[in-house]
Design an enzyme around this catalytic site. Structure first.
Site, mmCIF file in Angstrom:
data_model
loop_
_atom_site.group_PDB
_atom_site.id
_atom_site.type_symbol
_atom_site.label_atom_id
_atom_site.label_comp_id
_atom_site.label_asym_id
_atom_site.label_seq_id
_atom_site.Cartn_x
_atom_site.Cartn_y
_atom_site.Cartn_z
ATOM 1 N N CYS A 1 -9.071 1.249 -49.927
ATOM 2 C CA CYS A 1 -10.403 0.814 -49.506
ATOM 3 C C CYS A 1 -11.488 1.571 -50.271
ATOM 4 O O CYS A 1 -12.488 0.988 -50.690
ATOM 5 C CB CYS A 1 -10.580 1.013 -48.003
ATOM 6 S SG CYS A 1 -9.435 0.044 -47.004
ATOM 7 N N ALA A 2 -11.288 2.850 -50.445
ATOM 8 C CA ALA A 2 -12.241 3.658 -51.213
ATOM 9 C C ALA A 2 -12.306 3.167 -52.653
ATOM 10 O O ALA A 2 -13.395 3.033 -53.229
ATOM 11 C CB ALA A 2 -11.848 5.128 -51.157
#
Length: 165
Positions: free
Chosen positions: A60-61
């Site tokens: 996600c990052a």
């Protein structure tokens, strides 16, 4: 219902992902400042909805950083990073990373977003979070591209998403 995997193990995702040609469902999500906003806030702009389980996970990052980088070159386009994370968590991450070309939004008050966009994880340790997906909208909220990522740990297809613009 859709089935995706988490580490190769099937998980159930409910709702229907908007498809190209559809008009995107309206939504109400919460900003970093704890204000509720609707899709209409970005009326007249092209939108990349980067839907993720949690900003505090590696994939996600990475997707948030990647769309932040690529967004700086796109005209009349906003990148909305949407998760069930509490708004302060997303704000903290973007501040620490210096990410200025994305807007984080939370579904924590408005679970209907997850159902309406076909990303509601129903089981597994991630139940209650969003599955990984990308939905690209034109200025009138018509869907140009959508992808529900089959394996939660995989990154979305950035090139296809951005080519739709």
């Amino acid at each position: 219902m859709s089935n995706v995997t988490l580490g190769g193990n099937p998980i159930t995702v409910s709702g229907t992902l908007p498809q190209p040609g559809d008009t995107a469902p309206n939504f109400t999500l919460t900003t970093q400042g704890l204000e509720d906003v609707t899709l209409d806030k970005w009326s007249g702009k092209r939108k990349v909805l980067n839907i993720i389980p949690s900003i505090d996970t590696p994939t996600c990052a990475t997707s948030t950083r990647t769309f932040n980088e690529k967004a700086s070159n796109l005209d009349n386009t906003v990148v909305l990073v949407i998760s069930a994370d509490l708004p302060p968590a997303a704000s903290r991450f973007c501040g620490a990373e210096g990410l200025e070309n994305v807007t984080t939004l939370s579904s924590f008050r408005n679970y209907s977003f997850q159902q309406d966009y076909g990303v509601a994880i129903q089981d597994s340790p991630l139940a209650g979070l969003c599955a990984r997906a990308v939905v690209v909208l034109d200025e009138d909220n018509k869907v140009l591209h959508s992808q529900l990522v089959g394996e939660i740990k995989d990154e979305p297809d950035y090139e296809k998403a951005l080519a739709a613009l």
